[in-house]
Every structure is written in C-alpha cells, then in structure tokens.
Design a protein around this motif. Structure first.
Motif, short mmCIF file in Angstrom:
data_model
loop_
_atom_site.label_atom_id
_atom_site.label_comp_id
_atom_site.label_asym_id
_atom_site.label_seq_id
_atom_site.Cartn_x
_atom_site.Cartn_y
_atom_site.Cartn_z
N LEU A 1 0.83 -1.21 0.00
CA LEU A 1 0.00 0.00 0.00
C LEU A 1 0.86 1.26 0.00
CD1 LEU A 1 -2.81 -1.00 2.53
CD2 LEU A 1 -3.07 -0.70 0.07
N ALA A 2 1.94 1.24 0.77
CA ALA A 2 2.82 2.41 0.83
C ALA A 2 3.44 2.69 -0.53
CB ALA A 2 3.90 2.18 1.89
N ARG A 3 3.93 1.66 -1.19
CA ARG A 3 4.52 1.83 -2.52
C ARG A 3 3.49 2.39 -3.51
NH1 ARG A 3 9.30 -0.23 -4.02
NH2 ARG A 3 10.43 -1.63 -2.59
N SER A 4 2.31 1.80 -3.51
CA SER A 4 1.27 2.22 -4.45
C SER A 4 0.81 3.64 -4.16
CB SER A 4 0.08 1.26 -4.38
OG SER A 4 0.46 -0.03 -4.80
N ALA A 5 0.70 3.99 -2.87
CA ALA A 5 0.28 5.33 -2.50
C ALA A 5 1.29 6.37 -2.98
CB ALA A 5 0.10 5.43 -0.99
N ALA A 6 2.57 6.06 -2.84
CA ALA A 6 3.62 6.98 -3.30
C ALA A 6 3.55 7.16 -4.81
CB ALA A 6 4.99 6.47 -2.89
N ALA B 1 -3.31 14.28 -0.67
CA ALA B 1 -2.22 14.90 0.09
C ALA B 1 -2.78 15.76 1.22
CB ALA B 1 -1.34 15.74 -0.83
N GLY B 2 -3.87 16.46 0.94
CA GLY B 2 -4.52 17.26 1.97
C GLY B 2 -5.01 16.42 3.13
N ARG B 3 -5.55 15.25 2.82
CA ARG B 3 -6.01 14.35 3.88
C ARG B 3 -4.84 13.85 4.71
NH1 ARG B 3 -9.84 9.91 1.19
NH2 ARG B 3 -9.46 8.98 3.24
N PHE B 4 -3.73 13.56 4.06
CA PHE B 4 -2.53 13.13 4.79
C PHE B 4 -2.05 14.22 5.74
CE2 PHE B 4 -1.59 9.84 1.42
CZ PHE B 4 -1.54 8.76 2.28
N GLU C 1 -6.79 5.14 6.09
CA GLU C 1 -7.79 5.33 5.05
C GLU C 1 -7.26 6.19 3.91
OE1 GLU C 1 -11.11 6.80 7.28
OE2 GLU C 1 -11.85 4.78 7.75
N ALA C 2 -6.46 7.20 4.24
CA ALA C 2 -5.85 8.03 3.20
C ALA C 2 -4.87 7.21 2.37
CB ALA C 2 -5.15 9.23 3.82
N LEU C 3 -4.12 6.35 3.05
CA LEU C 3 -3.17 5.48 2.37
C LEU C 3 -3.90 4.53 1.43
CD1 LEU C 3 -0.02 5.09 2.63
CD2 LEU C 3 -0.54 3.09 4.01
N ALA C 4 -5.01 3.98 1.91
CA ALA C 4 -5.79 3.05 1.09
C ALA C 4 -6.35 3.75 -0.15
CB ALA C 4 -6.93 2.46 1.92
N PHE D 1 -8.41 -4.46 -3.18
CA PHE D 1 -8.20 -5.79 -2.62
C PHE D 1 -7.23 -5.74 -1.45
CE2 PHE D 1 -9.19 -6.23 -7.15
CZ PHE D 1 -10.36 -6.96 -7.07
N ALA D 2 -6.11 -5.05 -1.64
CA ALA D 2 -5.15 -4.89 -0.55
C ALA D 2 -5.73 -4.05 0.57
CB ALA D 2 -3.85 -4.27 -1.08
N SER D 3 -6.47 -3.01 0.21
CA SER D 3 -7.04 -2.10 1.21
C SER D 3 -8.04 -2.81 2.11
CB SER D 3 -7.70 -0.90 0.53
OG SER D 3 -6.75 -0.16 -0.19
N ARG D 4 -8.88 -3.65 1.50
CA ARG D 4 -9.88 -4.38 2.29
C ARG D 4 -9.21 -5.37 3.24
NH1 ARG D 4 -14.46 -5.62 -2.39
NH2 ARG D 4 -15.33 -3.50 -2.47
#
Length: 218
Positions: A96-101, A109-112, A140-143, A150-153
C-alpha cells in the motif's frame, strides 16, 4: 447513546460501522462480552438495518461473532494475537505504501496533512482515542491513494484488530514514537518515493511488532 456526527453524505451503515468499530477497539464493548442487536441500536442511535449490516461486516472482519439464536459476542483478545496481526499486515502495508507513493494526488495529500496534524495533536494531549482515530485516518488516506481495493480491504480488518490491541496492551505508551513513524511514512508518500515509503512502512511494522512481543509475554 453514542451518536456519530451527522453527515448526509455518509451512509447510515458506514456511520454504524464506524461507531461500533470504535466501541470494539476502545473496549467499550469488552472482549468476550455478549451483546444484543437491540442494545447496539440503542447505544449508537441508528436503525436496525444499518446496525445489522455493520454487525455483519464486523463479524466478517473477525471483531464480532454472530451466534444464531444466541446473539452477538465480541471476539476475545489475547496478547499473542497482536504478533500474528502484525506479521499478516507487514507485506500488505508495504504494498500500500509503494502504491500510495506512486498514485498520490493533491486531494489525498490534503487528507494526509490533516491526519498527520491530528496524530501529533493527540500525542501532545495524551489522548489515546484521538490518536487511534488519527491512525485510522492515515490508514484510510493510504488506502485511497494506493487505489488497490483488494489490498485495502485486507489491510482494514487487520488495522482494526491492531488498534484494539494497542488500546488494550499499550494505551498511551509509545504514542510519540509511533506518530513520528507515521509522519515519516506520510512524507515519503507525498514525495513520491516508493522505495522509501516501503522502508518506512516496514519500520512502522517493526516498531509495532516490538510492542506486540512485549504484550505477548504478559
């Protein structure tokens, strides 16, 4: 009665889920305790249908157990659970971290930024409930940024269990260090650095696993 702040854009089922999940995580619904649907309806002030749907989702996530003709039991909690949860989370969190980046947008970004501020304020106030709410907002912001449902759930259920373990076994301990690790993860995501984001997610899991190991020995 606990009522979620009313927001017409948020479905009643989502509000019911968020309210009940918070009650399970903060042990207002104690591990191993028995509850009824009518009691939950009264506690959160929402109707039977959204509460029933929220209970089913929490049962699917492993936080509640629905026993036909018997009622609802809050899943028991043991010190060793946290270790298994963190081990299961690690790979998903790095993904998730890789995909979010890679996919983060200005809106997310505002939510983060808001969530990072909230978790730092919670540390200053030594407010565990606010800390866990900010942690959920970051998750949730990361997701959303990762754009992988699928990964987020899969991650969401594990994150709920992890927050419950934190509340039960650590309370206010380690909040400042954990917040700093969250902020470092957010920064690497906002910079679009996939490798650094994965490294920081791994560091966060290392930190939580250390706490889990301590909890398992109690």
């Amino acid at each position: 009665m606990i009522s979620e702040p009313f927001d017409s854009s948020v479905p009643a089922t989502t509000r019911a889920f968020n309210a009940l999940e918070r009650m399970v995580v903060t042990l207002e619904l104690a591990p191993g305790s028995f509850v009824t649907e009518s009691t939950l309806i009264q506690k959160i002030g929402l109707g039977r249908t959204p509460v029933r749907e929220a209970v089913q989702r929490l049962a699917w996530n492993g936080l509640l157990e629905i026993r036909p003709r018997a009622g609802i039991t809050v899943t028991p909690l043991y010190g060793s659970d946290w270790l298994r949860i963190i081990d299961a989370r690690r790979g998903i969190e790095k993904l998730l971290a890789r995909s979010a980046a890679r996919f983060v947008t200005r809106e997310i970004a505002g939510r983060f930024h808001e969530a990072a501020l909230a978790i730092q304020q919670a540390v200053l106030a030594t407010d565990v409930v606010a800390f866990l709410a900010a942690d959920k907002a970051i998750n949730e912001a990361l997701a959303t940024a990762a754009d992988n449902m699928f990964a987020s759930r899969a991650a969401a259920a594990l994150q709920s269990h992890s927050r419950r373990c934190w509340f039960r076994f650590r309370a206010h301990l380690g909040m400042a260090d954990c917040a700093a690790l969250h902020v470092a993860l957010i920064q690497s995501v906002l910079e679009g650095d996939e490798n650094d984001a994965a490294v920081n997610a791994d560091k966060l899991m290392d930190f939580l696993r250390g706490m889990a190991e301590d909890a398992a020995t109690r």
